[in-house]
Design a protein around this motif. Structure first.
Motif, PDB file in Angstrom:
ATOM      1  N   ASP A 160     -66.910  71.060   9.072  1.00  0.00           N
ATOM      2  CA  ASP A 160     -66.809  70.768   7.646  1.00  0.00           C
ATOM      3  C   ASP A 160     -65.394  70.996   7.132  1.00  0.00           C
ATOM      4  N   GLN A 161     -64.455  71.210   8.047  1.00  0.00           N
ATOM      5  CA  GLN A 161     -63.046  71.349   7.681  1.00  0.00           C
ATOM      6  C   GLN A 161     -62.514  69.996   7.206  1.00  0.00           C
ATOM      7  N   PRO A 162     -61.626  70.004   6.212  1.00  0.00           N
ATOM      8  CA  PRO A 162     -61.015  68.721   5.825  1.00  0.00           C
ATOM      9  C   PRO A 162     -60.147  68.187   6.952  1.00  0.00           C
ATOM     10  N   ALA A 163     -59.986  66.887   6.988  1.00  0.00           N
ATOM     11  CA  ALA A 163     -59.050  66.283   7.934  1.00  0.00           C
ATOM     12  C   ALA A 163     -57.665  66.832   7.623  1.00  0.00           C
ATOM     13  N   LEU A 164     -56.837  66.944   8.653  1.00  0.00           N
ATOM     14  CA  LEU A 164     -55.502  67.518   8.500  1.00  0.00           C
ATOM     15  C   LEU A 164     -54.479  66.586   9.117  1.00  0.00           C
ATOM     16  N   ILE A 165     -53.451  66.257   8.351  1.00  0.00           N
ATOM     17  CA  ILE A 165     -52.327  65.469   8.866  1.00  0.00           C
ATOM     18  C   ILE A 165     -51.084  66.349   8.776  1.00  0.00           C
ATOM     19  N   ILE A 166     -50.446  66.557   9.933  1.00  0.00           N
ATOM     20  CA  ILE A 166     -49.194  67.316   9.977  1.00  0.00           C
ATOM     21  C   ILE A 166     -48.081  66.320  10.257  1.00  0.00           C
ATOM     22  N   TYR A 167     -47.099  66.287   9.382  1.00  0.00           N
ATOM     23  CA  TYR A 167     -46.019  65.305   9.454  1.00  0.00           C
ATOM     24  C   TYR A 167     -44.714  65.969   9.040  1.00  0.00           C
ATOM     25  N   ASP A 168     -43.606  65.298   9.310  1.00  0.00           N
ATOM     26  CA  ASP A 168     -42.292  65.808   8.933  1.00  0.00           C
ATOM     27  C   ASP A 168     -41.973  65.377   7.507  1.00  0.00           C
ATOM     28  N   GLY A 169     -42.006  66.316   6.598  1.00  0.00           N
ATOM     29  CA  GLY A 169     -41.755  66.022   5.196  1.00  0.00           C
ATOM     30  C   GLY A 169     -40.331  65.584   4.892  1.00  0.00           C
ATOM     31  N   GLU A 170     -39.385  65.843   5.803  1.00  0.00           N
ATOM     32  CA  GLU A 170     -38.001  65.400   5.615  1.00  0.00           C
ATOM     33  C   GLU A 170     -37.787  63.964   6.064  1.00  0.00           C
ATOM     34  N   CYS A 171     -38.752  63.418   6.785  1.00  0.00           N
ATOM     35  CA  CYS A 171     -38.658  62.024   7.226  1.00  0.00           C
ATOM     36  C   CYS A 171     -39.258  61.141   6.139  1.00  0.00           C
ATOM     37  N   ILE A 172     -38.425  60.301   5.548  1.00  0.00           N
ATOM     38  CA  ILE A 172     -38.919  59.475   4.436  1.00  0.00           C
ATOM     39  C   ILE A 172     -40.008  58.504   4.902  1.00  0.00           C
ATOM     40  N   PHE A 173     -39.948  58.055   6.133  1.00  0.00           N
ATOM     41  CA  PHE A 173     -40.976  57.157   6.648  1.00  0.00           C
ATOM     42  C   PHE A 173     -42.302  57.888   6.821  1.00  0.00           C
ATOM     43  N   CYS A 174     -42.251  59.073   7.426  1.00  0.00           N
ATOM     44  CA  CYS A 174     -43.462  59.885   7.627  1.00  0.00           C
ATOM     45  C   CYS A 174     -44.084  60.241   6.279  1.00  0.00           C
TER      46      CYS A 174
ATOM     47  N   LEU B 174     -52.619  67.299   3.659  1.00  0.00           N
ATOM     48  CA  LEU B 174     -51.316  66.892   4.176  1.00  0.00           C
ATOM     49  C   LEU B 174     -50.471  68.142   4.326  1.00  0.00           C
ATOM     50  N   LEU B 175     -49.942  68.364   5.529  1.00  0.00           N
ATOM     51  CA  LEU B 175     -49.174  69.574   5.805  1.00  0.00           C
ATOM     52  C   LEU B 175     -47.792  69.193   6.330  1.00  0.00           C
ATOM     53  N   ASP B 176     -46.777  69.580   5.575  1.00  0.00           N
ATOM     54  CA  ASP B 176     -45.395  69.343   5.979  1.00  0.00           C
ATOM     55  C   ASP B 176     -45.065  70.280   7.135  1.00  0.00           C
ATOM     56  N   ALA B 177     -44.613  69.726   8.243  1.00  0.00           N
ATOM     57  CA  ALA B 177     -44.303  70.513   9.441  1.00  0.00           C
ATOM     58  C   ALA B 177     -43.120  71.454   9.225  1.00  0.00           C
TER      59      ALA B 177
ATOM     60  N   MET C  70     -46.583  63.001  14.973  1.00  0.00           N
ATOM     61  CA  MET C  70     -47.391  63.643  13.950  1.00  0.00           C
ATOM     62  C   MET C  70     -48.729  64.048  14.559  1.00  0.00           C
ATOM     63  N   LEU C  71     -49.458  64.899  13.853  1.00  0.00           N
ATOM     64  CA  LEU C  71     -50.788  65.305  14.289  1.00  0.00           C
ATOM     65  C   LEU C  71     -51.814  64.879  13.249  1.00  0.00           C
ATOM     66  N   PHE C  72     -52.958  64.450  13.734  1.00  0.00           N
ATOM     67  CA  PHE C  72     -54.110  64.189  12.888  1.00  0.00           C
ATOM     68  C   PHE C  72     -55.271  64.956  13.492  1.00  0.00           C
ATOM     69  N   VAL C  73     -55.760  65.924  12.754  1.00  0.00           N
ATOM     70  CA  VAL C  73     -56.866  66.747  13.227  1.00  0.00           C
ATOM     71  C   VAL C  73     -58.100  66.347  12.419  1.00  0.00           C
ATOM     72  N   TYR C  74     -59.100  65.837  13.134  1.00  0.00           N
ATOM     73  CA  TYR C  74     -60.288  65.305  12.476  1.00  0.00           C
ATOM     74  C   TYR C  74     -61.523  65.656  13.289  1.00  0.00           C
ATOM     75  N   ARG C  75     -62.470  66.294  12.626  1.00  0.00           N
ATOM     76  CA  ARG C  75     -63.718  66.716  13.273  1.00  0.00           C
ATOM     77  C   ARG C  75     -63.458  67.590  14.498  1.00  0.00           C
ATOM     78  N   GLY C  76     -62.426  68.435  14.375  1.00  0.00           N
ATOM     79  CA  GLY C  76     -62.115  69.376  15.440  1.00  0.00           C
ATOM     80  C   GLY C  76     -61.316  68.805  16.599  1.00  0.00           C
ATOM     81  N   ILE C  77     -60.951  67.536  16.536  1.00  0.00           N
ATOM     82  CA  ILE C  77     -60.189  66.892  17.615  1.00  0.00           C
ATOM     83  C   ILE C  77     -58.764  66.647  17.130  1.00  0.00           C
TER      84      ILE C  77
END
Length: 127
Positions: free
Chosen positions: A3-17, A35-38, A59-66
């Protein structure tokens, strides 16, 4: 299933990311998304680095424990994104192919590195 929210870890300094993760309309299909800035110093980042995920390599996408990393992350994200906007339809058309995601992801990483360099920003530092 978690029941954890999906998590996206990305580089916040990269304008494309930064722009990519904001263009996705995932909440409509997966529910809450964090959304989590690395570069934030969040303690969870150390966990992923220690697990062997080099955040400079993708980048990382954590969804349903994977955990999905790099080209696999954008492949899964493309499959889950809605077609509610032109950007999402284009993203889905290109990256919903595992092969295209794997072929194009190195170019995306190179673009990130060039952009960081031009902006005078360093790559991410692991533990």
């Amino acid at each position: 299933m978690t029941d954890q929210p999906a998590l996206i870890i990305y580089d916040g300094e990269c304008i494309f990311c930064h722009n990519y993760v904001r263009l996705l309309h995932l909440r409509e299909t997966v529910g809450p998304v964090e959304l989590l800035d690395a570069r934030s110093g969040d303690p969870r980042l150390l966990h992923y680095w220690k697990e062997g995920y080099d955040l400079n390599e993708g980048m990382l996408f954590v969804y349903r424990g994977i955990v999905h990393h790099g080209s696999e992350a954008i492949y899964v994200l493309a499959g889950l994104s809605t077609s509610s906007s032109l950007a999402n339809r284009l993203n889905r058309a290109i990256f919903s192919s595992r092969l295209l995601s794997a072929v194009l992801y190195p170019a995306l990483k190179l673009g990130r590195r060039i952009t960081l360099c031009l902006r005078g920003r360093a790559v991410l530092q692991g533990p």
